[in-house]
Design a protein around this motif. Structure first.
Motif, PDB file in Angstrom:
ATOM      1  N   PHE A   1      -3.087  12.561 -11.468  1.00  0.00           N
ATOM      2  CA  PHE A   1      -4.058  13.165 -12.384  1.00  0.00           C
ATOM      3  C   PHE A   1      -4.268  12.296 -13.624  1.00  0.00           C
ATOM      4  O   PHE A   1      -5.397  12.097 -14.078  1.00  0.00           O
ATOM      5  CB  PHE A   1      -3.595  14.573 -12.786  1.00  0.00           C
ATOM      6  N   VAL A   2      -3.183  11.765 -14.178  1.00  0.00           N
ATOM      7  CA  VAL A   2      -3.286  10.898 -15.355  1.00  0.00           C
ATOM      8  C   VAL A   2      -4.068   9.631 -15.004  1.00  0.00           C
ATOM      9  O   VAL A   2      -4.926   9.162 -15.780  1.00  0.00           O
ATOM     10  CB  VAL A   2      -1.892  10.556 -15.915  1.00  0.00           C
ATOM     11  N   ALA A   3      -3.824   9.063 -13.830  1.00  0.00           N
ATOM     12  CA  ALA A   3      -4.556   7.870 -13.398  1.00  0.00           C
ATOM     13  C   ALA A   3      -6.047   8.179 -13.231  1.00  0.00           C
ATOM     14  O   ALA A   3      -6.898   7.369 -13.609  1.00  0.00           O
ATOM     15  CB  ALA A   3      -3.964   7.328 -12.097  1.00  0.00           C
ATOM     16  N   ILE A   4      -6.357   9.333 -12.678  1.00  0.00           N
ATOM     17  CA  ILE A   4      -7.762   9.724 -12.522  1.00  0.00           C
ATOM     18  C   ILE A   4      -8.406   9.934 -13.894  1.00  0.00           C
ATOM     19  O   ILE A   4      -9.564   9.545 -14.110  1.00  0.00           O
ATOM     20  CB  ILE A   4      -7.879  10.977 -11.629  1.00  0.00           C
ATOM     21  N   THR A   5      -7.665  10.509 -14.827  1.00  0.00           N
ATOM     22  CA  THR A   5      -8.183  10.696 -16.184  1.00  0.00           C
ATOM     23  C   THR A   5      -8.494   9.344 -16.828  1.00  0.00           C
ATOM     24  O   THR A   5      -9.541   9.175 -17.475  1.00  0.00           O
ATOM     25  CB  THR A   5      -7.165  11.487 -17.040  1.00  0.00           C
TER      26      THR A   5
ATOM     27  N   GLN B   1      13.589  23.901  -6.060  1.00  0.00           N
ATOM     28  CA  GLN B   1      12.999  23.706  -7.382  1.00  0.00           C
ATOM     29  C   GLN B   1      12.826  22.228  -7.720  1.00  0.00           C
ATOM     30  O   GLN B   1      11.774  21.814  -8.211  1.00  0.00           O
ATOM     31  CB  GLN B   1      13.859  24.396  -8.443  1.00  0.00           C
ATOM     32  N   LEU B   2      13.834  21.419  -7.464  1.00  0.00           N
ATOM     33  CA  LEU B   2      13.745  19.999  -7.801  1.00  0.00           C
ATOM     34  C   LEU B   2      12.742  19.261  -6.909  1.00  0.00           C
ATOM     35  O   LEU B   2      12.039  18.363  -7.375  1.00  0.00           O
ATOM     36  CB  LEU B   2      15.125  19.343  -7.705  1.00  0.00           C
ATOM     37  N   SER B   3      12.676  19.638  -5.636  1.00  0.00           N
ATOM     38  CA  SER B   3      11.682  19.029  -4.744  1.00  0.00           C
ATOM     39  C   SER B   3      10.274  19.366  -5.225  1.00  0.00           C
ATOM     40  O   SER B   3       9.400  18.496  -5.283  1.00  0.00           O
ATOM     41  CB  SER B   3      11.867  19.523  -3.309  1.00  0.00           C
ATOM     42  N   GLY B   4      10.076  20.628  -5.581  1.00  0.00           N
ATOM     43  CA  GLY B   4       8.769  21.035  -6.096  1.00  0.00           C
ATOM     44  C   GLY B   4       8.423  20.312  -7.382  1.00  0.00           C
ATOM     45  O   GLY B   4       7.283  19.867  -7.572  1.00  0.00           O
ATOM     46  N   ARG B   5       9.400  20.160  -8.262  1.00  0.00           N
ATOM     47  CA  ARG B   5       9.160  19.444  -9.513  1.00  0.00           C
ATOM     48  C   ARG B   5       8.804  17.985  -9.252  1.00  0.00           C
ATOM     49  O   ARG B   5       7.877  17.443  -9.869  1.00  0.00           O
ATOM     50  CB  ARG B   5      10.385  19.523 -10.417  1.00  0.00           C
ATOM     51  N   ALA B   6       9.512  17.348  -8.341  1.00  0.00           N
ATOM     52  CA  ALA B   6       9.224  15.944  -8.028  1.00  0.00           C
ATOM     53  C   ALA B   6       7.803  15.785  -7.497  1.00  0.00           C
ATOM     54  O   ALA B   6       7.079  14.869  -7.896  1.00  0.00           O
ATOM     55  CB  ALA B   6      10.242  15.409  -7.023  1.00  0.00           C
ATOM     56  N   LYS B   7       7.401  16.686  -6.604  1.00  0.00           N
ATOM     57  CA  LYS B   7       6.045  16.619  -6.060  1.00  0.00           C
ATOM     58  C   LYS B   7       5.011  16.903  -7.150  1.00  0.00           C
ATOM     59  O   LYS B   7       3.964  16.253  -7.195  1.00  0.00           O
ATOM     60  CB  LYS B   7       5.895  17.597  -4.894  1.00  0.00           C
ATOM     61  N   ASP B   8       5.284  17.856  -8.020  1.00  0.00           N
ATOM     62  CA  ASP B   8       4.371  18.159  -9.121  1.00  0.00           C
ATOM     63  C   ASP B   8       4.242  16.970 -10.080  1.00  0.00           C
ATOM     64  O   ASP B   8       3.152  16.664 -10.575  1.00  0.00           O
ATOM     65  CB  ASP B   8       4.836  19.394  -9.896  1.00  0.00           C
ATOM     66  N   LEU B   9       5.357  16.303 -10.352  1.00  0.00           N
ATOM     67  CA  LEU B   9       5.323  15.132 -11.230  1.00  0.00           C
ATOM     68  C   LEU B   9       4.504  13.998 -10.612  1.00  0.00           C
ATOM     69  O   LEU B   9       3.743  13.320 -11.306  1.00  0.00           O
ATOM     70  CB  LEU B   9       6.743  14.660 -11.540  1.00  0.00           C
ATOM     71  N   GLY B  10       4.646  13.812  -9.305  1.00  0.00           N
ATOM     72  CA  GLY B  10       3.828  12.802  -8.624  1.00  0.00           C
ATOM     73  C   GLY B  10       2.357  13.145  -8.700  1.00  0.00           C
ATOM     74  O   GLY B  10       1.508  12.276  -8.951  1.00  0.00           O
ATOM     75  N   SER B  11       2.040  14.408  -8.498  1.00  0.00           N
ATOM     76  CA  SER B  11       0.657  14.859  -8.598  1.00  0.00           C
ATOM     77  C   SER B  11       0.126  14.682 -10.016  1.00  0.00           C
ATOM     78  O   SER B  11      -1.026  14.278 -10.217  1.00  0.00           O
ATOM     79  CB  SER B  11       0.567  16.326  -8.174  1.00  0.00           C
TER      80      SER B  11
ATOM     81  N   ILE C   1      -9.475   1.809 -11.151  1.00  0.00           N
ATOM     82  CA  ILE C   1      -9.459   2.209  -9.737  1.00  0.00           C
ATOM     83  C   ILE C   1      -8.099   1.886  -9.119  1.00  0.00           C
ATOM     84  O   ILE C   1      -7.514   2.715  -8.407  1.00  0.00           O
ATOM     85  CB  ILE C   1     -10.583   1.501  -8.949  1.00  0.00           C
ATOM     86  N   MET C   2      -7.606   0.707  -9.404  1.00  0.00           N
ATOM     87  CA  MET C   2      -6.315   0.289  -8.853  1.00  0.00           C
ATOM     88  C   MET C   2      -5.184   1.191  -9.337  1.00  0.00           C
ATOM     89  O   MET C   2      -4.238   1.453  -8.584  1.00  0.00           O
ATOM     90  CB  MET C   2      -6.027  -1.170  -9.214  1.00  0.00           C
ATOM     91  N   ALA C   3      -5.271   1.679 -10.563  1.00  0.00           N
ATOM     92  CA  ALA C   3      -4.235   2.571 -11.087  1.00  0.00           C
ATOM     93  C   ALA C   3      -4.153   3.843 -10.246  1.00  0.00           C
ATOM     94  O   ALA C   3      -3.053   4.337  -9.961  1.00  0.00           O
ATOM     95  CB  ALA C   3      -4.514   2.915 -12.549  1.00  0.00           C
ATOM     96  N   ILE C   4      -5.317   4.361  -9.837  1.00  0.00           N
ATOM     97  CA  ILE C   4      -5.317   5.546  -8.977  1.00  0.00           C
ATOM     98  C   ILE C   4      -4.653   5.213  -7.645  1.00  0.00           C
ATOM     99  O   ILE C   4      -3.819   5.980  -7.152  1.00  0.00           O
ATOM    100  CB  ILE C   4      -6.754   6.061  -8.735  1.00  0.00           C
ATOM    101  N   MET C   5      -4.991   4.076  -7.058  1.00  0.00           N
ATOM    102  CA  MET C   5      -4.439   3.707  -5.747  1.00  0.00           C
ATOM    103  C   MET C   5      -2.928   3.485  -5.821  1.00  0.00           C
ATOM    104  O   MET C   5      -2.181   3.954  -4.951  1.00  0.00           O
ATOM    105  CB  MET C   5      -5.154   2.467  -5.211  1.00  0.00           C
ATOM    106  N   ILE C   6      -2.487   2.796  -6.850  1.00  0.00           N
ATOM    107  CA  ILE C   6      -1.049   2.539  -7.019  1.00  0.00           C
ATOM    108  C   ILE C   6      -0.299   3.856  -7.188  1.00  0.00           C
ATOM    109  O   ILE C   6       0.734   4.086  -6.549  1.00  0.00           O
ATOM    110  CB  ILE C   6      -0.800   1.609  -8.226  1.00  0.00           C
ATOM    111  N   THR C   7      -0.837   4.725  -8.025  1.00  0.00           N
ATOM    112  CA  THR C   7      -0.180   6.005  -8.279  1.00  0.00           C
ATOM    113  C   THR C   7      -0.160   6.862  -7.026  1.00  0.00           C
ATOM    114  O   THR C   7       0.837   7.541  -6.739  1.00  0.00           O
ATOM    115  CB  THR C   7      -0.884   6.740  -9.433  1.00  0.00           C
ATOM    116  N   GLU C   8      -1.244   6.831  -6.263  1.00  0.00           N
ATOM    117  CA  GLU C   8      -1.300   7.589  -5.010  1.00  0.00           C
ATOM    118  C   GLU C   8      -0.245   7.094  -4.024  1.00  0.00           C
ATOM    119  O   GLU C   8       0.395   7.898  -3.332  1.00  0.00           O
ATOM    120  CB  GLU C   8      -2.688   7.476  -4.388  1.00  0.00           C
TER     121      GLU C   8
END
Length: 125
Positions: free
Chosen positions: A105-109, A91-101, A65-72
């Motif tokens: 997702f990995v934390a939720i997995t 493009q780079l801003s979009g990539r940065a936001k996608d990487l954060g998202s 649970i904490m991993a999701i919160m930290i990542t968020e």
């Protein structure tokens, strides 16, 4: 370590703690996903105490649970910094936001795997 260095570390503790608290408050106020994750934590913390067979198992359940919160929090920080720079599409801003998202997702997995396995083992017994 000199006495001056020790004092400097202690003097920074209060402002650092205040800044961290302000960050948590801002995340709770402005990020609906973070509020949902806090709710998830509040609900599942006592469940983890009840279903864990050991402290290590409890720690793993809570870490999911904490991993999701930290990542968020980190994802929200990246998004805020990018939005501060400019709202135009880049493009780079979009990539940065996608990487954060993707990190969220990995934390939720990880959460689904850990809690799913524990629930599976409880139901199998």
């Amino acid at each position: 370590m000199t006495e001056k260095n020790k004092k400097g570390h202690l003097e920074r503790l209060l402002p650092a703690t205040k800044n961290s608290w302000l960050g948590l408050k801002a995340a709770y106020k402005y990020e609906i996903a973070f509020r949902q994750e806090v709710f998830l934590f509040l609900v599942l913390f006592p469940v983890a105490i009840y279903i864990a067979d050991s402290f290590v198992e409890f720690a793993i359940l809570i870490s999911a649970i904490m991993a999701i919160m930290i990542t968020e929090l980190l994802n929200s920080a990246v998004e805020a910094a990018i939005d501060r720079i400019g709202l135009e599409r880049h493009q780079l801003s979009g990539r940065a936001k996608d990487l954060g998202s993707a990190a969220v997702f990995v934390a939720i997995t990880y959460f689904v795997i850990v809690w799913g396995y524990k629930i599976f083992t409880l139901l199998a017994n």
